[in-house]
Structures are given as C-alpha cells and as structure tokens.
Design an enzyme around this catalytic site. Structure first.
Site, short mmCIF file in Angstrom:
data_model
loop_
_atom_site.label_atom_id
_atom_site.label_comp_id
_atom_site.label_asym_id
_atom_site.label_seq_id
_atom_site.Cartn_x
_atom_site.Cartn_y
_atom_site.Cartn_z
N ASP A 52 -4.77 9.78 10.54
CA ASP A 52 -3.33 9.35 10.69
C ASP A 52 -2.71 9.76 12.04
O ASP A 52 -3.06 11.15 12.33
CB ASP A 52 -2.38 9.37 9.65
CG ASP A 52 -2.53 8.36 8.28
OD1 ASP A 52 -2.50 7.37 8.74
OD2 ASP A 52 -2.78 9.14 7.38
N GLU A 96 0.82 -1.03 -0.15
CA GLU A 96 -0.02 0.21 0.03
C GLU A 96 1.19 1.30 0.00
O GLU A 96 1.54 1.62 0.96
CB GLU A 96 -0.87 -0.12 1.25
CG GLU A 96 -2.03 0.93 1.56
CD GLU A 96 -2.72 0.67 2.83
OE1 GLU A 96 -2.61 -0.27 3.37
OE2 GLU A 96 -2.93 1.92 3.30
#
Lengths: 272, 394
Positions: A65, A54
C-alpha cells in the site's frame, strides 16, 4: 451451517451472474476514521449504490500500500482497531447490507487470530471472500484452501502487468469470485489516470478470455478512470480516493452517496 | 540433505517460505530459478573470490585473544570480520549480490539499512560496479547515524528517508519492498540479512558462509582440528551468525550460540530478543519468529545497537531455535557496553556494539579450560564511537 454455505451460491458469484453495468468495488480500512466507523460506512456504501465492498484489516506493515492507505492503517491501529473488534462490529451487518463483502488484509493478523477460527467467524458474520496480498498460491493451496472452502470463502488472487501468461492461466484456474487486476507496477494510490501502456495490458488480459470476472484496481480514482477500466474488465476497485474522502468526512451518508454517484453516473453533466 | 538447509519450497523446518504480493512474484521467482546456477558458476566464483581477496581483504584473521582467554578461562578466538573493507561482514553479501545483479542484467540497486552498515556496503559495491544505488533508511536512524548517511552519499548513493511507521529498519525494509513493487523490471533489491522471501535467506547465508569456511581451515592450522567447542555470534536478522554457523550446522559436536539484544532487559518492554519474546508470524516475505501484539501487529524492538534492532530473525535461526540446534542467549545494553569496553582494554580492539553482544555472552557461558571458542567479531566500533562516548565508564 457449513453444509448450507456449500450448497448456497456465494454472493459474489450470484452478483456477477446478474450484473449488467460496470461493477464498482469500494475499499475502506476498518477502524478509520473512527474506531466504530465500520458499520456506518458499510451501510452508507450499500445505500449509495456500491456493488461490492472491500474492508481492509489494518496492519502495522502494509507493504503493498501507498501512503494514503498506510496512513489509514496507522490511524485505525491508533484507534485501537483489531481483527477481533472488527469481527464483533460485523455481527449482524447482513441485516442491513446485502451486497457482497470481502475482507482484505495481510496474513499476520489472520495467522495470530487462527486461520480456522478466522474462516469460521467470516462465514458466521456473512463475509464472502478474502483478498490476502501476501498469501501466495503455493501456500494457499497447501495450508489454507481447505479452510476457505469449508467456510464458503472465495480467495481472490491478484495479477499484475508482470504476471506471465502461464501464471495468469494458473491463477484463473485456481480463482473463485473474481480476479483482482493490479493496473500497473505500483503500490496502491501511486498513480493517477491510465496510460497507453496500461491500456495495452488491459487489452492483452481481455483477449485471454479468462473464466473469472476481473476487477481493475490501483490508480482508479474517478469517473474517467473507472469508465476507462470498465471497458476492459467487469469493473474496477477504488481505494485510496475513497480513503481521502473519509479523511474529511462531514455527513457520512450524504458524502458517501455523492462520492459513489460522481463515479457511477453517466457523464451528462460533464463540462467537456 | 541436511535438515538445516532450505528445502525446495524455501522452508527451514516450519519457517521460511515466500509470502510476497503477486507484483513481486516474477522478480523473486527469477531469483529462485537462477540464484544457485549463478552462485555456483565458475565465472561468479572466480570474480567473487577475487573481490573478496583483493577488495574486501579476505581471508580475515582468526586471532587467539590471549588476555581475554585468560580472563574467561578458555581459548577464545576472534574471527576478525571487523577488518573487512567497510568495517563489517556485510560486504561479503553485497559483493556477491552485486555480481548476481549484473548476471541478471539489472541496472539499478536498492537496499534497506538500519545502522547504515549494509547501506554503506551496498553503496560501496555499486560505486565499484558503476550501478545506480538507492538506500532506504528510517528517518529516525538517519538522525542517529549521520556519519554513515554521509558515507553513502560520498560513495554516490541516494539515501531516501523512510517516513512511515516508526521510521526505523522495519519501515526502511517496507519502503524498499514498495520501491521494488513500483520498479520491478530493472532493479535488484540487495537485502542485507538472512531475512525476506525465499531465496534471500539461503542466498545471503551462502554468501556469508565464507566466514565459517575460513574458520575451519584457520582453526585446523592453529590447533589441528577444524571444530571448536563453540561458535558464538550476535543475531539481529542473523547474517553474520548464519555465515559463522554455516559449515558447522551438521557438526553436532560444535555448539552454536546465537546472541540476541535484550535492550534494557528481556522483560523491560524495550528489547529486541526475538526468541524470548516472539511468536511465529509472517513479515517481509517469510514465516519466522516475530515480536508482535496478540492482534498480530509487529512491535517496535529496542536495542542500543541499531544493527540488532529488528523485530524478527531469519527463518534459518527460527529453525535452529525450534530444533534446539543453536542455543540462544540474551545480552542487555549494559552487558554489551561493558564487554565492548573490556575488549578494547584487553586486546586493543574496539568492537561494534553488535559484536560486543556476542562477547558479553561469553560471561554467561560455563566455559572449561579446555574449551575452544570462536566469537565472530562481525564489525568494528568506529561507527559506534558516539555511543561509547555517551555511555562513558571507560
């Protein structure tokens, strides 16, 4: 080209049809630690035995995040990384890398790139799927699905412990490739290890017998958490822990090999 | 159905929507399903209006500023939001959202703040209701706005520095969203402006709509007509403008003027004039006009006024711009400071530097003697005293 891609089986589907071991998906941020690290890390991961890769498209405001991946995004942008540059770097990578590769990113850089152009370029370089955490299902279906499908790109949805059963069913029905199971209510890299409560959630989802494979991500950092997650899903995704390795990378190929092996190899040398 | 109201999918024209990670979907969906029923319930309405009257001090006056009117050659009315408890219009929203949070059964409140006004307004209502309050504030802003940090602490809130990115409002918003992702079950996020995923822009606009509701009644009482020729308000995210415009959106005779901060000049590279510099993009849950690079990275805005220092505008305003329903003007730091000093001398009112941008825009407008203009004086200048002192020239 487009017609071929429709007839051709997507690499992700092909992979899940053949796999029999737990699947290890590794995330890294494009342009980190060096602006031109992308290809080195890609081929390093394939050689080391990662099953899926990824690649994160850096963004100024990565709200899903935690600090580790935020920092890698920031550094990548300081390095001058852009989505255009990433597409340039990816030209020809399929000569070296055969495992399925997905791009992960926030929507805005893709909107600026132009959604149709983006999908076309993804197909041309050999990308298999997309993970866009701030693209909700409604918007996907109305505005994006047509382009993704035209260019053979699987859209990978997230589910979390808060996602209702009805919505999980709906996501399963609309998913292709695999479902990204967020392991707890958190941003990436926030928690270490897996709690009893999380195992209950993993079990609940396992019993739903979804049609799509599931990979568990967020908080998976080592062999123990990888193996634990893999008992409830087809495999797991490691991001922040790998970014931490990249922060202090010395011999890329060897370091990446050691990292992947430390997670995948059976626990024969365990001290316990 | 007005073309300026949000549609069922959360869009104003082509702007808005709900671009959030799946982890926030249940929370935002719960809000979407319930906010209208709660806001329109008799119980809520009663408590909201009671608090606005007895606690906030509403209705705020509509004041004919005669000396300013004389200078500008038109009738200038000031809507005195600066007289609200806590010193700005922000509290209209936080009073409403705290009641909503209680109706939803949430025990904890989070908020983001730039200059600290929304943070103070949130800490205030949390103290009032006895709810736990965490406010995220960019570390750079915490240094620039120390008195407000202390006010929040005095009110019992925890102020957490946002250390990521450029450590200003945009990053405080990111941190608040991350906190909400990490704590979805017991926490309500009180967004301070008409930004964020649907239903926030509509919800905050409805809670600020009291401003234009009062304007209409007060202007009618004073002049015999509800409708002025112009309503002028400054726009950062755009909550005070949304409130001031709300009940005039469908009155085409009323010209709406939104005033953005040009910083050191629209083309100086240090500006926050989003409609002049931005392009459509997606940030903080909605599609709107956004200052950004060609690669889609959000750029850092600049304004002397921390409350206007945001790289986007609410989706309603993006639509008002796009549809030309509102006119957009840009005012520099220097023009705003001059206007703030001028109002202080002419009327004995020291405005917040945000509101001074709206006042400065009057100088750019071609006003006729017969024109009736309402300026939304969104906040008072106490918090900006240090900036006025540094600027000097008074």
């Amino acid at each position: 080209m487009t017609q071929d891609s429709r007839l051709k089986l997507n690499r992700i589907d092909q992979f899940f049809q053949q796999r029999n071991e737990p699947v290890l998906n590794i995330y890294f941020t494009a342009g980190f630690p060096q602006p031109d690290s992308t290809r080195t890390i890609l081929s390093g991961l394939q050689k080391a035995g990662a099953d899926l890769i990824e690649i994160g498209i850096p963004f100024s405001d990565p709200v899903a995040d935690g600090p580790t991946i935020q920092q890698s995004n920031k550094k990548a942008l300081e390095n001058g990384m852009t989505l255009r540059l990433l597409m340039e770097q990816l030209k020809g990578f399929r000569e070296e890398v055969q495992v399925p590769v997905v791009l992960m990113g926030y929507l805005n850089p893709i909107v600026q790139y132009g959604i149709e152009q983006f999908c076309q370029d993804c197909e041309a370089v050999g990308i298999d799927g997309l993970i866009l955490p701030d693209l909700p299902m409604y918007e996907y279906q109305i505005f994006y699905k047509e382009f993704f499908q035209k260019h053979g790109l699987h859209n990978i949805f997230l589910i979390s412990p808060q996602t209702s059963e009805a919505r999980i069913r709906e996501i399963d029905a609309n998913s292709q490739g695999f479902i990204y199971m967020v392991s707890s209510a958190s941003v990436t890299g926030a928690k270490q290890g897996i709690s009893q409560e999380q195992l209950g959630y993993f079990e609940r989802i396992q019993q739903m017998k979804l049609k799509n494979p599931k990979l568990i991500g967020f908080g998976i950092s080592d062999r123990e958490s990888f193996q634990q997650a893999s008992r409830y899903a087809e495999g797991a995704i490691i991001g922040s822990a790998f970014i931490k390795l990249l922060e202090k990378l010395e011999q890329p190929e060897q370091d990446i090999k050691n990292f992947v092996e430390s997670i995948k190899q059976p626990a024969t040398q365990s001290a316990k | 159905m007005s073309e300026y109201r949000v549609n069922e999918h959360g869009y104003y024209g082509s702007f808005g929507g709900s671009f959030i990670p799946e982890m926030l979907y249940p929370n935002v969906e719960e809000l979407r399903e319930r906010y209208l029923a709660i806001l329109e319930s008799e119980d809520f309405q009663k408590q909201y209006h009671q608090l606005l009257r007895d606690y906030v001090g509403r209705p705020t006056p509509l004041y004919l500023a005669e000396r300013l009117s004389e200078r500008l050659g038109a009738s200038i009315y000031l809507k005195r939001e600066d007289l609200c408890h806590t010193g700005a219009h922000k509290v209209n929203n936080t009073v409403g959202q705290i009641l909503l949070a209680k109706a939803l059964g949430k025990q904890k409140i989070i908020a983001e703040t730039g200059a600290g006004q929304h943070g103070v307004a949130t800490a205030t209502v949390c103290a009032l209701m006895g709810l736990e309050c965490i406010v995220y504030m960019g570390q750079v802003d915490m240094e620039r706005q120390k008195p407000n940090v202390e006010r929040m602490k005095l009110l019992g809130a925890e102020v957490r520095p946002a250390m990521s990115g450029s450590r200003t409002l945009k990053d405080a918003t990111n941190e608040a969203m991350r906190h909400w992702i990490n704590n979805p079950a017991d926490t309500h996020y009180i967004i301070g402006s008409v930004v964020g995923p649907h239903p926030y822009p509509d919800m905050v606009a409805r809670l600020q709509a009291i401003i234009s509701k009062e304007m209409r009644a007060q202007l009618k009482e004073k002049t015999g007509t509800e409708n002025p020729d112009y309503v002028v308000a400054c726009v950062g995210g755009g909550s005070n403008a949304a409130g001031a415009f709300y009940h005039y959106l469908d009155e085409p005779s009323v010209k709406l003027i939104a005033v953005e901060a040009a910083g050191k000049g629209v083309d100086s590279g240090e500006s926050a004039a989003t409609t002049f510099l931005g392009k459509p993009g997606v940030l903080h849950g909605s599609k709107t006009l956004l200052m950004q690079t060609e690669d889609g990275q959000v750029t850092e805005p600049y304004s002397i006024s921390a409350g206007l220092d945001y790289p986007g505008i609410g989706p309603l305003h993006a639509h008002l711009f796009d549809s030309k329903r509102a006119g957009f003007l840009a005012v520099t730091d220097a023009q705003a400071m001059d206007a703030g000093i001028r109002l202080s001398k002419l009327e004995g009112i020291i405005p917040a530097i945000e509101s001074a941008h709206a006042l400065a825009a009057l100088e750019q407008m071609e006003l006729k003697k017969s024109d009736v203009v309402i300026v939304n004086l969104s906040g008072r200048g106490d918090k900006d005293l240090e900036t006025y002192i540094k600027w000097g020239g008074y």
